[in-house]
Design a protein around this motif. Structure first.
Motif, PDB file in Angstrom:
ATOM      1  N   THR A 227      -9.115   4.003  13.953  1.00 23.14           N
ATOM      2  CA  THR A 227      -8.285   3.390  12.922  1.00 23.14           C
ATOM      3  C   THR A 227      -8.331   1.882  13.085  1.00 23.14           C
ATOM      4  N   ASN A 228      -8.548   1.199  11.978  1.00 25.26           N
ATOM      5  CA  ASN A 228      -8.568  -0.259  12.021  1.00 25.26           C
ATOM      6  C   ASN A 228      -7.165  -0.810  12.186  1.00 25.26           C
ATOM      7  N   LYS A 229      -7.069  -1.859  13.010  1.00 22.74           N
ATOM      8  CA  LYS A 229      -5.788  -2.573  13.116  1.00 22.74           C
ATOM      9  C   LYS A 229      -6.072  -4.039  12.909  1.00 22.74           C
ATOM     10  N   PRO A 230      -5.618  -4.662  11.849  1.00 17.86           N
ATOM     11  CA  PRO A 230      -4.830  -4.089  10.751  1.00 17.86           C
ATOM     12  C   PRO A 230      -5.657  -3.128   9.895  1.00 17.86           C
ATOM     13  N   PRO A 231      -4.981  -2.225   9.181  1.00 22.91           N
ATOM     14  CA  PRO A 231      -5.714  -1.292   8.334  1.00 22.91           C
ATOM     15  C   PRO A 231      -6.504  -2.022   7.235  1.00 22.91           C
ATOM     16  N   LYS A 232      -7.674  -1.501   6.970  1.00 22.39           N
ATOM     17  CA  LYS A 232      -8.514  -2.112   5.933  1.00 22.39           C
ATOM     18  C   LYS A 232      -8.448  -1.312   4.649  1.00 22.39           C
ATOM     19  N   VAL A 233      -8.245  -2.034   3.552  1.00 24.67           N
ATOM     20  CA  VAL A 233      -8.169  -1.389   2.235  1.00 24.67           C
ATOM     21  C   VAL A 233      -9.258  -1.963   1.347  1.00 24.67           C
ATOM     22  N   LEU A 234     -10.053  -1.071   0.786  1.00 26.08           N
ATOM     23  CA  LEU A 234     -11.095  -1.513  -0.141  1.00 26.08           C
ATOM     24  C   LEU A 234     -10.538  -1.518  -1.559  1.00 26.08           C
TER      25      LEU A 234
ATOM     26  N   ILE B  88     -17.370   1.427   2.244  1.00 25.30           N
ATOM     27  CA  ILE B  88     -16.445   2.549   2.387  1.00 25.30           C
ATOM     28  C   ILE B  88     -16.356   3.072   3.833  1.00 25.30           C
ATOM     29  N   ALA B  89     -17.457   2.941   4.597  1.00 27.24           N
ATOM     30  CA  ALA B  89     -17.470   3.485   5.961  1.00 27.24           C
ATOM     31  C   ALA B  89     -16.480   2.781   6.877  1.00 27.24           C
ATOM     32  N   GLU B  90     -16.152   1.533   6.541  1.00 26.24           N
ATOM     33  CA  GLU B  90     -15.326   0.743   7.473  1.00 26.24           C
ATOM     34  C   GLU B  90     -13.858   0.653   7.074  1.00 26.24           C
ATOM     35  N   VAL B  91     -13.463   1.349   5.998  1.00 26.93           N
ATOM     36  CA  VAL B  91     -12.080   1.163   5.547  1.00 26.93           C
ATOM     37  C   VAL B  91     -11.206   2.400   5.766  1.00 26.93           C
ATOM     38  N   ASP B  92      -9.895   2.158   5.740  1.00 26.12           N
ATOM     39  CA  ASP B  92      -8.914   3.233   5.933  1.00 26.12           C
ATOM     40  C   ASP B  92      -8.357   3.736   4.610  1.00 26.12           C
ATOM     41  N   ALA B  93      -8.553   2.940   3.585  1.00 20.47           N
ATOM     42  CA  ALA B  93      -7.988   3.329   2.289  1.00 20.47           C
ATOM     43  C   ALA B  93      -8.806   2.715   1.161  1.00 20.47           C
ATOM     44  N   LEU B  94      -8.718   3.362   0.010  1.00 22.39           N
ATOM     45  CA  LEU B  94      -9.469   2.906  -1.168  1.00 22.39           C
ATOM     46  C   LEU B  94      -8.525   2.824  -2.359  1.00 22.39           C
ATOM     47  N   LEU B  95      -8.553   1.672  -3.025  1.00 26.94           N
ATOM     48  CA  LEU B  95      -7.814   1.503  -4.272  1.00 26.94           C
ATOM     49  C   LEU B  95      -8.841   1.363  -5.380  1.00 26.94           C
TER      50      LEU B  95
ATOM     51  N   MET C 263       1.649  -1.322 -12.303  1.00 25.89           N
ATOM     52  CA  MET C 263       0.689  -0.293 -11.896  1.00 25.89           C
ATOM     53  C   MET C 263      -0.007  -0.681 -10.598  1.00 25.89           C
ATOM     54  N   SER C 264      -0.398  -1.948 -10.517  1.00 27.58           N
ATOM     55  CA  SER C 264      -1.085  -2.433  -9.322  1.00 27.58           C
ATOM     56  C   SER C 264      -0.173  -2.341  -8.094  1.00 27.58           C
ATOM     57  N   LEU C 265       1.073  -2.762  -8.294  1.00 32.91           N
ATOM     58  CA  LEU C 265       2.048  -2.734  -7.206  1.00 32.91           C
ATOM     59  C   LEU C 265       2.303  -1.303  -6.741  1.00 32.91           C
ATOM     60  N   LEU C 266       2.420  -0.409  -7.683  1.00 33.41           N
ATOM     61  CA  LEU C 266       2.677   0.993  -7.364  1.00 33.41           C
ATOM     62  C   LEU C 266       1.485   1.604  -6.606  1.00 33.41           C
ATOM     63  N   ALA C 267       0.283   1.256  -7.023  1.00 30.22           N
ATOM     64  CA  ALA C 267      -0.912   1.756  -6.320  1.00 30.22           C
ATOM     65  C   ALA C 267      -0.901   1.251  -4.877  1.00 30.22           C
ATOM     66  N   ALA C 268      -0.515  -0.015  -4.693  1.00 30.01           N
ATOM     67  CA  ALA C 268      -0.444  -0.586  -3.347  1.00 30.01           C
ATOM     68  C   ALA C 268       0.607   0.138  -2.509  1.00 30.01           C
ATOM     69  N   LYS C 269       1.738   0.447  -3.127  1.00 29.97           N
ATOM     70  CA  LYS C 269       2.797   1.163  -2.401  1.00 29.97           C
ATOM     71  C   LYS C 269       2.338   2.567  -2.012  1.00 29.97           C
ATOM     72  N   ASN C 270       1.606   3.211  -2.905  1.00 35.99           N
ATOM     73  CA  ASN C 270       1.043   4.526  -2.574  1.00 35.99           C
ATOM     74  C   ASN C 270       0.113   4.413  -1.359  1.00 35.99           C
ATOM     75  N   ILE C 271      -0.692   3.369  -1.340  1.00 38.57           N
ATOM     76  CA  ILE C 271      -1.622   3.159  -0.220  1.00 38.57           C
ATOM     77  C   ILE C 271      -0.859   2.993   1.095  1.00 38.57           C
ATOM     78  N   LEU C 272       0.165   2.151   1.074  1.00 36.73           N
ATOM     79  CA  LEU C 272       0.932   1.924   2.310  1.00 36.73           C
ATOM     80  C   LEU C 272       1.591   3.202   2.804  1.00 36.73           C
ATOM     81  N   LYS C 273       2.129   3.981   1.877  1.00 33.75           N
ATOM     82  CA  LYS C 273       2.736   5.268   2.253  1.00 33.75           C
ATOM     83  C   LYS C 273       1.675   6.166   2.882  1.00 33.75           C
TER      84      LYS C 273
END
Ligand SMILES: O=CC(=O)O
Length: 324
Positions: A5-12, A48-55, A302-312
């Motif tokens: 797991t990346n620290k900090p988490p990486k989001v694409l 994609i191989a290096e990230v923890d989440a995808l938006l 919508m963007s904010l909500l997608a980000a919140k979904n990612i953090l959850k």
């Protein structure tokens, strides 16, 4: 495979036009973000191989190729959309990947858009504009007559959150009744005073048919030649969901032969529609380029909500709007 797991988490962030609201939120909450310059499968594959989440956002498809290339930490996906037909949810389920979407925050904007299309089609907005441009403006009391919304029967296919928001708005126009169809009768339908009917009855009895159903195997091509043949000659057809719910050649035929009065579409096939497409030549068709949720505030939400979904998802918690 990279399983640490990346620290900090990486989001694409696959969609370059994702509003800053969500991206800033991710950064403020300790994520490292990688932003693509182009939303293509190839670009996603590079990171994609290096990230923890995808938006991501439609029309980019979350293909198996992308999922295969993802590291085993990539367990969190958020789409900046209500619809998720661009994602194979069975495949995500199999792989233990969580998906969140962004419903509710766009209900009002999309419902407003549906009402706009209904009015525009009923009152021949596009055709009227063409008449002015072509110097065909007539002073004639029988000219450019449209259809009333008052006293009309409004049929809604899919009484979900958006369908309900449409129903609420249409009730402001002194309509006669609201019909709806879907999987089952809904308590929300009762609250709105809407009547649950079959697809057939809805087609036959509605003066306005509005599609707000998600695209699934079941709904694909659901408005076909048979459906349009049941509609009244004076009826208006509106689609704000997905183009593939409609058998488009059948709709075109119905509009050309005036077997229905007019249509308003925010969604169609293909998207983008080529500028020489025959639909653009139909005077009784109002078209908008898939912009139902495109208001500044709604897209920010919508963007904010997608980000919140990612953090959850990254925290291993239930997303705000989980799909899978
Ligand atoms: O079409 C747009 C969406 O699904 O949000």
């Amino acid at each position: 495979k990279n399983c640490s797991t990346n620290k900090p988490p990486k989001v694409l962030i696959a969609e370059p036009s994702t509003p800053r609201s969500g991206i800033s939120y991710l950064k403020e909450h300790g994520c490292q973000v990688i932003e693509l310059e182009k939303a293509t499968e190839d670009e996603v594959l590079k990171h994609i191989a290096e990230v923890d989440a995808l938006l991501l956002a439609p029309p980019l498809k979350l293909t198996n190729k992308i999922l295969d290339a993802a590291g085993c930490n990539m367990k969190t996906v958020a789409t900046v959309s209500a619809g998720y037909n661009h994602i194979d949810i069975d495949e995500l389920r199999k792989r233990g990947i969580k998906l969140g979407n962004t419903p509710r925050v766009l209900d009002a904007a999309v419902a407003d858009h549906a009402v706009m299309l209904a009015l525009a089609a009923a009152r021949r907005l596009h055709e009227g504009r063409l008449k002015i441009e072509n110097n065909e403006w007539k002073s004639d009391y029988q000219w450019m007559l449209g259809q009333d919304i008052c006293n009309s029967t409004v049929g809604i296919i899919g009484l979900g959150n958006i369908g309900q928001a449409i129903a609420k708005r249409m009730k402001g126009f002194d309509i006669k009744q609201i019909l709806y169809t879907g999987h089952r009768e809904k308590p929300e339908g009762k609250e709105l005073g809407a009547k649950f009917v079959s697809l057939d009855t809805l087609a036959r009895d509605s003066d306005f048919v509005i599609i707000s159903v998600p695209l699934t195997k079941e709904t694909e091509g659901m408005c076909n030649e048979e459906f349009f043949s049941k509609m009244k000659k004076t009826s208006v057809f509106v689609n704000i969901s997905r183009g593939q719910v409609v058998d488009q050649p059948a709709l075109i035929k119905a509009l050309k032969t005036n077997s229905i009065f007019a249509a308003g579409l925010d969604v169609m096939t293909p998207e983008p529609l080529p500028p020489d497409h025959e639909m653009l030549k139909l005077p009784n068709l109002v078209l908008t380029p898939h912009i139902g949720s495109a208001t500044t505030n709604t897209r920010n939400e919508m963007s904010l909500l997608a980000a919140k979904n990612i953090l959850k998802g990254l925290a291993g918690e239930e997303m705000i709007y989980p799909v899978v």
